[in-house]
Every structure is written in structure tokens, then in C-alpha cells.
Design an enzyme around this catalytic site. Sequence first.
Site, PDB file in Angstrom:
ATOM      1  N   HIS A  80       0.829  -1.201   0.000  1.00 23.61           N
ATOM      2  CA  HIS A  80       0.000   0.000   0.000  1.00 23.61           C
ATOM      3  C   HIS A  80       0.873   1.265   0.000  1.00 23.61           C
ATOM      4  CE1 HIS A  80      -3.986   1.699   0.934  1.00 23.61           C
ATOM      5  NE2 HIS A  80      -3.257   2.678   1.413  1.00 23.61           N
TER       6      HIS A  80
ATOM      7  N   ARG B  69      -7.833  -2.370 -10.561  1.00 22.04           N
ATOM      8  CA  ARG B  69      -7.644  -3.758 -10.103  1.00 22.04           C
ATOM      9  C   ARG B  69      -8.401  -3.937  -8.792  1.00 22.04           C
ATOM     10  NH1 ARG B  69      -2.061  -2.859 -12.259  1.00 22.04           N
ATOM     11  NH2 ARG B  69      -1.615  -4.563 -13.691  1.00 22.04           N
TER      12      ARG B  69
ATOM     13  N   ARG C  95     -12.257  -3.763 -13.264  1.00 17.73           N
ATOM     14  CA  ARG C  95     -12.048  -5.190 -13.524  1.00 17.73           C
ATOM     15  C   ARG C  95     -12.560  -5.990 -12.336  1.00 17.73           C
ATOM     16  NH1 ARG C  95      -6.111  -7.485 -14.334  1.00 17.73           N
ATOM     17  NH2 ARG C  95      -6.034  -7.312 -12.083  1.00 17.73           N
TER      18      ARG C  95
ATOM     19  N   GLU D  39      -5.904 -12.172 -22.168  1.00 14.33           N
ATOM     20  CA  GLU D  39      -4.612 -12.422 -21.531  1.00 14.33           C
ATOM     21  C   GLU D  39      -4.261 -13.910 -21.513  1.00 14.33           C
ATOM     22  OE1 GLU D  39      -4.659 -10.808 -17.535  1.00 14.33           O
ATOM     23  OE2 GLU D  39      -6.751 -11.342 -17.233  1.00 14.33           O
TER      24      GLU D  39
ATOM     25  N   ASN E  74       0.737  -8.491 -19.642  1.00 18.66           N
ATOM     26  CA  ASN E  74       1.577  -9.111 -18.602  1.00 18.66           C
ATOM     27  C   ASN E  74       1.346 -10.618 -18.575  1.00 18.66           C
ATOM     28  OD1 ASN E  74       2.099  -6.482 -17.988  1.00 18.66           O
ATOM     29  ND2 ASN E  74       0.780  -6.411 -16.185  1.00 18.66           N
ATOM     30  N   ASP E  75       0.074 -11.003 -18.537  1.00 24.48           N
ATOM     31  CA  ASP E  75      -0.226 -12.429 -18.515  1.00 24.48           C
ATOM     32  C   ASP E  75      -0.155 -13.050 -19.903  1.00 24.48           C
ATOM     33  OD1 ASP E  75      -0.627 -13.249 -15.822  1.00 24.48           O
ATOM     34  OD2 ASP E  75      -2.402 -11.986 -15.764  1.00 24.48           O
TER      35      ASP E  75
ATOM     36  N   ARG F 174       6.071 -14.484 -15.199  1.00 28.72           N
ATOM     37  CA  ARG F 174       6.320 -13.041 -15.231  1.00 28.72           C
ATOM     38  C   ARG F 174       7.078 -12.538 -14.015  1.00 28.72           C
ATOM     39  NH1 ARG F 174       0.129 -10.687 -14.650  1.00 28.72           N
ATOM     40  NH2 ARG F 174       0.949  -8.962 -13.433  1.00 28.72           N
TER      41      ARG F 174
ATOM     42  N   CYS G 154      -3.625  -2.948 -21.543  1.00 32.93           N
ATOM     43  CA  CYS G 154      -3.477  -2.480 -20.161  1.00 32.93           C
ATOM     44  C   CYS G 154      -2.349  -3.190 -19.410  1.00 32.93           C
ATOM     45  CB  CYS G 154      -4.791  -2.616 -19.399  1.00 32.93           C
ATOM     46  SG  CYS G 154      -5.296  -4.316 -19.172  1.00 32.93           S
TER      47      CYS G 154
HETATM   48  C1  PEP Z   1      -2.089  -8.112 -17.375  1.00 35.35           C
HETATM   49  O1  PEP Z   1      -2.076  -9.329 -17.172  1.00 35.35           O
HETATM   50  O2  PEP Z   1      -1.478  -7.570 -18.317  1.00 35.35           O
HETATM   51  C2  PEP Z   1      -2.849  -7.208 -16.494  1.00 35.35           C
HETATM   52  C3  PEP Z   1      -2.993  -5.935 -16.772  1.00 35.35           C
HETATM   53  O3  PEP Z   1      -3.357  -7.731 -15.356  1.00 35.35           O
HETATM   54  P1  PEP Z   1      -2.510  -8.030 -14.029  1.00 35.35           P
HETATM   55  O4  PEP Z   1      -1.151  -7.399 -14.213  1.00 35.35           O
HETATM   56  O5  PEP Z   1      -3.290  -7.440 -12.926  1.00 35.35           O
HETATM   57  O6  PEP Z   1      -2.477  -9.523 -14.022  1.00 35.35           O
HETATM   58 MG    MG Z   2      -3.467 -10.252 -15.819  1.00 32.12          MG
END
Ligand code: PEP
Ligand code: MG
Length: 589
Positions: free
Chosen positions: A195, A302, A338, A437, A460-461, A471, A508
Site C-alpha cells: 500500500h 484492479r 475489472r 490475456e 503481462n499475462d 512473469r 493495459c
Molecule cells: C495483465 O495481465 O497484463 C494485467 C494488466 O493484469 P494483471 O497485471 O493485474 O495480471
Molecule cells: Mg493479468
Amino acid sequence: MFFIRLRGIGVSPGIGMGEISLTERVLFTSRKESVPSSKIGEELIRVKKAVERTKDELLHLKREIREIMGEEHAFIFDAHLLILEDRSLFSTIEKIIREEKARAEWALTQVNKKYQELFDSIADDYFRQRKFDVSDVLTRIYGNLELKKKTKTDKNKAKRTILVAHELLPSEAGMRLSRGNVLAVAMDMGGPTSHTAILARSLNIPVVVGLHNVTQQVKNGDYLIIDGTNGEVIINPPLAVKKEFLSKKEKYDHYFRELMKTAKLKSVTQDEVKFFPLANIELPEEVSMAFSFGAEGIGLFRSEFIYFQRETLPTEEEHYSVYSRIAKAAYPSPVYIRTVDIGGEKSLPQLEIEKEPNPALGLRAIRLSLRNRDLFKVQLRAILRASSLKNVRVLIPMITELEEIGEVKLLFAEVKEELVKERVKFDHQIQLGAMIEVPAAAAITDILVKEVDYLSIGTNDLIQYYLAVDRSNEFVSYLYKPLHPSVLRLIKFVIQSALREGKDVTVCGEMAADPLSALILLGFGLRKFSMNPIFIPRIKKTLRSVELRTVEKLAEEALSLKTAQDIEEHIIERILAKHPKAFLMGQVI
Ligand code: PEP
Ligand code: MG
């Protein structure tokens, strides 16, 4: 001269230099002072008065934090007030004073020790961490045994200092960082998603965490340098080092000011093509900062962070209060909420989720929501209720197949019907989107996109699953390449499938915050880039410096190359030749 350099994790960039102020955590005594039997009554009265002062103090802090940061951050004080009302705590203090004929300071020290040992023996990590709450309350009572000298504290408050702490509770972080007198923070504990880190990034305060024992290496009056960009802390540096960092700091601050100027400019390319920088946030109080960095909406909220801050499952009202605050603060700009992405390693003590052998491929995100429909409906109701301003969108994480979208739509319709019956206002045209993703979903984007209002690509995923590279595993991070030709081919297919259907598409994941990748994404037709707000100015600067036809050609050429390295070199060569300004973005952050 002797000085100390410590390495930690830089979680909020920039450099802070100045004198330290230690959080006054645990100033218990190690010396037992006895009192004659005739004075025992006085000691008990001292404790009683200290408890009363502590109660006033907590109520005051609760009011203050509620005003600055909202209701959901004030709850921690309710927990502290409850501890204060616990009879057994005080009968133990009283017993020690009476039986050992000891001063109140000693009794509180013993009680604190006892509770710390008790909590340490609890297996559950979440409940073990509650020992800090008990310690906080006992520390406050201890500090209130004597009447505080106000003038000294007030003077300290005005001074801008470096905050050093073992760990900051969410309420403490909010309270201390929002007052404007903290130059930088160093902590023993914490991680990038703590946080404190999130809040500090939004307030532009440099932070280094994970230093293990910085609190034991410093004393009040020490001079500290905190380099939040490189994760370094220097204690009592010699003049030469101070000068070196002062010049780094000036460079960083200048760079930052320049970027902030970009934040206010229009988001258009050289040839006036509009693009939209959006922000990924985890807390409602990040909204205003995101806009000051140039965000034109919240591209990803998130929502799992609502769960991480509580001991019990959040109620519909608690969900609603967070969503409506964000929707109001961002209005009229859009907010993509989300639904929870928990499960796997992001497990919650409130939900009894069984340990899974392969959590990243397990019961996560929408899979978990569809298994716990009552919980999911609570969240959907709250999002719908917060949509009455018509700037809220719902985003579903980790969609793998078409059937999941069908199930979500059925539930969504059910919840809407309930609200209509209850005569609750909401946006009947609210948009429902899917995150792309999971590679399997990406490969059938042309089919999926017909069933939703918009798409958001979670790179990211998507990259993690497509390249089979964890990751967060540093041993294989060298393989994690957003510019891998296969990743680019897949993303192009997703973007263009959405555009062909006339549907909105956003990226994103972190890829949107990488200048080289952002150029290629723009070339593929992407116009919405959602990222950690601190990266918005540099992406804006990059995209504002190019012409669309250059990046379209660049993206086309990139797809004919064989490796990520070839692609990277090609972008640099091409853009540098044609649009050198795109590279004035620097890589300081
Ligand atoms: C992603 O997976 O790119 C994403 C934005 O979600 P998170 O990073 O919260 O998994
Ligand atoms: Mg993700």
C-alpha cells in the site's frame, strides 16, 4: 569517512535527501521500576488516563484519515479501538502492576512481549501480521502515560524529513504520506504492490522497501539518501557522494518536470491522430494523481485490492463506496472496473481456497468468480450501482473460452433484473468487456469480440502464458520479451480483429508503458494505452513525436524480422533517423 550503502527494492522512483525521522514504533522499556504499595493506585490511574488519551487520539486520526482518504481507509482505526476496549488486555496490565509492584511502563512492556509471542506462534500469515496492530495500540498507550509536550511535536511535523519504518500499516501510510512533509521513505519490509508503494508513487515520493534492517542501522538525526529509482539507501554519506546524488536528483527532477509539461499537452501524434493515455490504478486516491500525469480515464481498476485490505469479505456497500468514489473522481472520463483477479498465489484468507499445484494455471480470476457466484454477484451489483453517472465499464479477467462470456452475461442480466425490481438506478447501457490475456482467447478474438462490447489486452499475462515464462521469475526473465515476433503477431491479430468489428480495444499491461512497444502498438491501430500513471508522460512524449504513417510502416517491417533484438534495433534505427524527438524521453524513470 564511514558510511553505509544498503540495497533494497526501488518501488517509487526519484531521489530524496535529508534528515531522518524514525517512526516511533516500540519504545518500550527494558528496565523494571518498582513502586511502593501505596502508589499502585496511582499507576492504575496513569494507565486509565493513557487509555482515554489514546482513544481520543485514535478517534481524531480516524476522522482525519476519513477526510483525506475516505471511509475505506478509516476502518483500521476501528480495529485499534476494539483492541483498546478488550478487557483482558487491561486486566493483564493491572495484574502485573499489582503483583509485581511495577510501574505502568514495565507492565505494558511485558504485555506487549506476551502478545507478540502469542501472535508469532500463529501459523496463518495474515493473522500473525495482526501483531503490529496490537503493538501499535500498546505503543500509543505507552506514549500517552506521560502528557505529550505539544510544541515539540508540532515543530517536528512541519519539518520535511525522510521517513524510516519497519513497515507502515495502510492507515499509517495514508496518514503520514498525505501530509506533505515526507521527502522519501525507507522500509525494512514491503514490496512493489504494498500500500505504501502504491500511494507513494501517486504522491511522487521516492521509496525503497525490502531493506530488512534499515531501522536498526539508523538513529534520529542521521542524514539519508533514498534512491527510489535504483533501490539504494545511503546513510550519512560523505560530501562527494552527497554532491553526486544532488546532481542526479536535479537531473531527475528536471526530467520529471519536463515530462509533467507533456502531461498537459494534447494526446495527438504529429499528424493530429488522437490517442488516449489511460491509468491502471489500485486505490481510489490514485485518480487525481493519474489525471495530473495526463491520464484521460482509468483504463484498469484492479478491484482485488479491496479484498487485500480487509479481514472479512467486503460487503456490497464497501465495494460500492470504492467504485462510486472512483467513478465520481474520474467523471466524465471512463473507468474500467475489472472484477476480481484473485486465486492462485494471490489467495485470500477470507476465501478458503485449496492450495493448487500450479496456481498460475488454476482457479484464478473469472474462474474463481464463476465458482463463487454469490460473491461475484455482490461485486457486479456494486459496480452497476456505481455506474449511474454512465462512465463505468465492467472488465472480466482471464477469459479462456466463449462459454465463460455466456455465463457472465447471464449473471449480469440476472443482477440487472434484480436492481430494476428494487428500483435502483444504474447505467442500462453499461459496457461489458473481456480481458485478452490467455493465448487461447487471443487466438479466437474474431469470435469472442462479437460477444462483448470491448476488449482489453493484458500483456503481462498474455506474454507469460504465450512464451511460457513466469512473469515474476527472475531466472527466466531474459526470455520475457514483449517484442518477440510471435507476441507481436498475436497482438496484431487481436487489435485488428477488434477494429474490424468496430469494437474498442485497449492494452493495459506493462507493454503499453514501454516506448518502443507503444510505437509498434500505435502502428497496429491501437489508440488506448493504459498503464501505471507515472509512465504516462513518457509514452505521451514518445507518441506525440511521431507520425502515424511512420509507425504503421515500422510495425509492418517489424513483423518481417526474426528476433526481438532485430525488432528493437530496427525501431531505434528507424525512429531515431526520422523522429529523434521520440527519444528525448530518456530512460531515467
Ligand atoms: C495483465 O495481465 O497484463 C494485467 C494488466 O493484469 P494483471 O497485471 O493485474 O495480471
Ligand atoms: Mg493479468
